[in-house]
Design a protein around this motif. Structure first.
Motif, PDB file in Angstrom:
ATOM      1  N   GLU A  91       0.846  -1.190   0.000  1.00 31.81           N
ATOM      2  CA  GLU A  91       0.000   0.000   0.000  1.00 31.81           C
ATOM      3  C   GLU A  91       0.884   1.243   0.000  1.00 31.81           C
ATOM      4  O   GLU A  91       1.832   1.330   0.778  1.00 31.81           O
ATOM      5  CB  GLU A  91      -0.886   0.038   1.245  1.00 31.81           C
ATOM      6  CG  GLU A  91      -1.950  -1.034   1.282  1.00 31.81           C
ATOM      7  CD  GLU A  91      -2.758  -0.986   2.568  1.00 31.81           C
ATOM      8  OE1 GLU A  91      -2.590  -0.047   3.370  1.00 31.81           O
ATOM      9  OE2 GLU A  91      -3.549  -1.916   2.772  1.00 31.81           O
ATOM     10  N   VAL A  92       0.552   2.193  -0.854  1.00 33.08           N
ATOM     11  CA  VAL A  92       1.312   3.431  -0.921  1.00 33.08           C
ATOM     12  C   VAL A  92       1.127   4.197   0.379  1.00 33.08           C
ATOM     13  O   VAL A  92       0.013   4.354   0.880  1.00 33.08           O
ATOM     14  CB  VAL A  92       0.862   4.282  -2.127  1.00 33.08           C
ATOM     15  CG1 VAL A  92       1.522   5.642  -2.107  1.00 33.08           C
ATOM     16  CG2 VAL A  92       1.177   3.552  -3.414  1.00 33.08           C
ATOM     17  N   LYS A  94       1.030   7.504   2.590  1.00 32.33           N
ATOM     18  CA  LYS A  94       0.676   8.917   2.343  1.00 32.33           C
ATOM     19  C   LYS A  94       1.646   9.866   3.038  1.00 32.33           C
ATOM     20  O   LYS A  94       1.886  10.971   2.578  1.00 32.33           O
ATOM     21  CB  LYS A  94      -0.740   9.212   2.842  1.00 32.33           C
ATOM     22  CG  LYS A  94      -1.800   8.353   2.207  1.00 32.33           C
ATOM     23  CD  LYS A  94      -2.099   8.807   0.813  1.00 32.33           C
ATOM     24  CE  LYS A  94      -3.282   8.059   0.261  1.00 32.33           C
ATOM     25  NZ  LYS A  94      -3.095   7.512  -1.026  1.00 32.33           N
ATOM     26  N   TRP A 116       5.345  12.614  -2.926  1.00 29.52           N
ATOM     27  CA  TRP A 116       5.918  11.372  -3.438  1.00 29.52           C
ATOM     28  C   TRP A 116       6.135  11.467  -4.946  1.00 29.52           C
ATOM     29  O   TRP A 116       5.406  12.159  -5.647  1.00 29.52           O
ATOM     30  CB  TRP A 116       4.989  10.210  -3.087  1.00 29.52           C
ATOM     31  CG  TRP A 116       4.828  10.120  -1.602  1.00 29.52           C
ATOM     32  CD1 TRP A 116       3.832  10.706  -0.861  1.00 29.52           C
ATOM     33  CD2 TRP A 116       5.705   9.513  -0.679  1.00 29.52           C
ATOM     34  NE1 TRP A 116       4.052  10.465   0.474  1.00 29.52           N
ATOM     35  CE2 TRP A 116       5.193   9.731   0.621  1.00 29.52           C
ATOM     36  CE3 TRP A 116       6.885   8.797  -0.799  1.00 29.52           C
ATOM     37  CZ2 TRP A 116       5.803   9.261   1.767  1.00 29.52           C
ATOM     38  CZ3 TRP A 116       7.498   8.320   0.360  1.00 29.52           C
ATOM     39  CH2 TRP A 116       6.957   8.550   1.613  1.00 29.52           C
ATOM     40  N   SER A 118       7.540   9.165  -8.627  1.00 32.42           N
ATOM     41  CA  SER A 118       7.557   7.845  -9.251  1.00 32.42           C
ATOM     42  C   SER A 118       8.892   7.138  -9.019  1.00 32.42           C
ATOM     43  O   SER A 118       9.953   7.753  -9.132  1.00 32.42           O
ATOM     44  CB  SER A 118       7.302   7.999 -10.751  1.00 32.42           C
ATOM     45  OG  SER A 118       7.387   6.742 -11.386  1.00 32.42           O
ATOM     46  N   GLY A 130       2.129  -0.485 -10.641  1.00 31.05           N
ATOM     47  CA  GLY A 130       0.859   0.215 -10.581  1.00 31.05           C
ATOM     48  C   GLY A 130       0.424   0.632  -9.188  1.00 31.05           C
ATOM     49  O   GLY A 130      -0.653   1.198  -9.017  1.00 31.05           O
ATOM     50  N   GLY A 132       1.604   2.989  -7.308  1.00 30.03           N
ATOM     51  CA  GLY A 132       1.596   4.442  -7.162  1.00 30.03           C
ATOM     52  C   GLY A 132       2.989   4.985  -6.904  1.00 30.03           C
ATOM     53  O   GLY A 132       3.989   4.281  -7.035  1.00 30.03           O
ATOM     54  N   ASP A 133       3.043   6.245  -6.505  1.00 30.93           N
ATOM     55  CA  ASP A 133       4.320   6.913  -6.259  1.00 30.93           C
ATOM     56  C   ASP A 133       4.851   6.557  -4.874  1.00 30.93           C
ATOM     57  O   ASP A 133       4.179   6.763  -3.869  1.00 30.93           O
ATOM     58  CB  ASP A 133       4.156   8.429  -6.380  1.00 30.93           C
ATOM     59  CG  ASP A 133       3.833   8.850  -7.809  1.00 30.93           C
ATOM     60  OD1 ASP A 133       4.128   8.067  -8.731  1.00 30.93           O
ATOM     61  OD2 ASP A 133       3.290   9.949  -7.987  1.00 30.93           O
TER      62      ASP A 133
END
Length: 174
Positions: A91-92, A94, A116, A118, A130, A132-133
């Motif tokens: 999980e990205v 935050k 964040w 890439s 996929g 996320g950043d």
């Protein structure tokens, strides 16, 4: 009337130049030193968060990679780059905290990472394409910290669990 317009234009240019020369980065205050009643033992600190190693990396300071010894800095403002991606959830994150702890553990300071970028190389290596950043390049100004060696670590939360990621990266501040 043109005399007043000329003065206005000159004043406007001075204000714009003065505004542009301001430093957009404001350092956070140092972490408060707890009173003896609030003091935590090193073991309590370690138990307050779960250590992880494959969920993050502090890769470099400015353009210098860590190579097992402290990076000697010439200035007290620089960019710290790396990434955070929980290895179990993918999980990205935050928000994370970049922490500086003095080698003798008498002082510390932290700054939030909330922007964040890439890092496709990390996503591919972690098999999380996929997601996320997950990368960061955080400008920090540690001019308020005294000279010496500081250990860098990252702290973040994922799935309701607090994690600390520490690969023993060190910087030597002038």
């Amino acid at each position: 009337m043109s005399k007043h317009i000329g003065r206005f234009l000159i004043l406007s240019q001075v204000i714009i130049v003065a505004g542009c020369n301001r430093n957009p980065y404001v350092p956070l205050p140092p972490l408060p030193i707890p009173s003896s009643l609030d003091a935590m033992s090193p073991q309590d600190i370690r138990e307050s968060s779960k250590p992880v190693s494959a969920s993050c990396s502090i890769d470099m300071i400015d353009q210098t990679f860590f190579k097992g010894h402290p990076i000697r800095l010439m200035d007290k403002d620089f960019v710290v780059s790396g990434w955070v991606l929980p290895e179990t959830t993918h999980e990205v994150v935050k928000s994370a905290e970049l922490r500086f702890t003095r080698e003798d553990q008498t002082a510390g300071w932290q700054v939030e990472i909330n922007h964040w970028i890439s890092r496709e190389d990390v996503l591919k290596a972690m098999k999380a394409e996929g997601a996320g950043d997950v990368g960061f390049a955080k400008y920090v100004d540690v001019s308020h910290l005294s000279s010496g060696n500081y250990r860098l670590s990252l702290a973040f939360a994922s799935g309701g669990v607090n994690y600390t990621c520490d690969h023993h990266e060190m910087v030597a501040l002038p």
